[in-house]
Design a protein around this motif. Sequence first.
Motif, PDB file in Angstrom:
ATOM      1  N   GLY A 153      39.767  42.423  27.355  1.00 41.37           N
ATOM      2  CA  GLY A 153      40.744  41.440  27.843  1.00 41.37           C
ATOM      3  C   GLY A 153      40.655  40.197  26.677  1.00 41.37           C
ATOM      4  O   GLY A 153      40.117  40.310  25.992  1.00 41.37           O
ATOM      5  N   GLU A 177      34.886  46.541  29.791  1.00 36.53           N
ATOM      6  CA  GLU A 177      36.086  45.817  30.103  1.00 36.53           C
ATOM      7  C   GLU A 177      36.627  45.279  28.492  1.00 36.53           C
ATOM      8  O   GLU A 177      36.084  44.920  28.031  1.00 36.53           O
ATOM      9  CB  GLU A 177      35.886  44.740  31.012  1.00 36.53           C
ATOM     10  N   LYS A 222      38.024  36.785  38.759  1.00 39.98           N
ATOM     11  CA  LYS A 222      37.381  38.255  38.394  1.00 39.98           C
ATOM     12  C   LYS A 222      36.515  38.648  39.385  1.00 39.98           C
ATOM     13  O   LYS A 222      36.272  39.796  39.787  1.00 39.98           O
ATOM     14  CB  LYS A 222      36.567  38.298  36.830  1.00 39.98           C
ATOM     15  N   TRP A 249      42.754  41.530  31.744  1.00 37.63           N
ATOM     16  CA  TRP A 249      41.811  42.270  31.751  1.00 37.63           C
ATOM     17  C   TRP A 249      41.979  43.716  32.224  1.00 37.63           C
ATOM     18  O   TRP A 249      42.575  43.928  33.170  1.00 37.63           O
ATOM     19  CB  TRP A 249      40.419  41.670  32.037  1.00 37.63           C
TER      20      TRP A 249
END
Length: 393
Positions: free
Chosen positions: A345, A343, A383, A355
């Motif tokens: 972000g 990921e 998240k 992200w």
Amino acid sequence: MANQSFDALHAAMQAQVDQQFLPGVSTALFQGRDVVDTFCCGFADREAAIALREDHIFRMFSNTKLVTSCAVLMLFEEGRIQWDDPIEAYIPELGSRHVLKSGATRIDDVEPAKTSITIRHLMTHTSGLSYGIFDPGTAMFNAYNKAAVTHPGKALSEMMTTLGSLPLSFQPGTQWEYSVATDVLGRLVEVVSGESFGEFLSSRIFGPLGMTDTDFWVPEVKLKRLCALYVGVDLMDPTKPGLLRADDKPFPGAYTRKLPRESGGGGLVSTLGDTVKFIQSFLPGGATLLKPSTIELMCRNQLAAGLCVQFPNMPRFESKGFGLGSSVTIGTSAWEPAEVVGEVGWGGLAGTIWWINPRIGIAGVLMTQRYFGFGNPYSFVFKAQAYKALGFK
């Protein structure tokens, strides 16, 4: 994924409002390029009981950095810069630097820099520049604030002159330190393009993407859509409920008038809708501002072995490397979903976060206005719930 539900995510975000951790929150989730969920709850202005809408305008602070990085990546694609170019080739004020000696307590206790700052160093926050925000009491913090490095009345060209008079925190490329490097990149865009930074962003990014509410200030006709800004009742304890009004941050009248400084590191305002359009421009399946190979390069960890994201007086974020403008998750951690590896972000000082996980094809955006909020528990709640809703436990 016809049976997927976003109810748990929505409930978790509503709880952040109800428990007075956030004034209001807007979110968007992507699968591939498709927006599969948007949600809005709480208030744009708690005292006036104005419900938050998707067209409300947020102070983006460091979420501006992705926009600036995109502009620099465009110049790279056009062959107008290379990552290891010395910055003094474009901004002479930043050449012939000195560096604070290890353990220095005086700003004049310096030694010559062993190498130039490169564009890659600036994109990855390994330049040796500082911020004057996160390390109070240090020689560098005091020097940056005495010199008013980030004063809004200074145009980017004047800011470079100020920076050129100060030493670096460390030898370029040897450490990671969050800094005004992205403001330097904004000046780089001006020098290379021959346009003001704002003009370049408008003509090359905001205009083509239809980002009509993104700028360095909010004109009077739009001021009613600017969210109120809040801060937690205890800056050192984000788990303590309660919010206080903080509209005078980072200075009274911020973002309500056009000022000389167009900060590439933290100057933009935007809406959820505009941010969604911008994030989509990095996702496959449609038109993008950058080539797929450039986006892949942006998402690749650029830090040398042993370096990672690290803020003063905080543990090292061993799972976070840094690409060309954003953090890159290079390992698992106890506070994020297992699928988070790969990921990219970042977030802003007033609580906005984004992200993208290109490895599994999902992305998320959260917009709120809690000063010094990025990294507070709500970001991890968002998240975790987002990954679950998108099918990753």
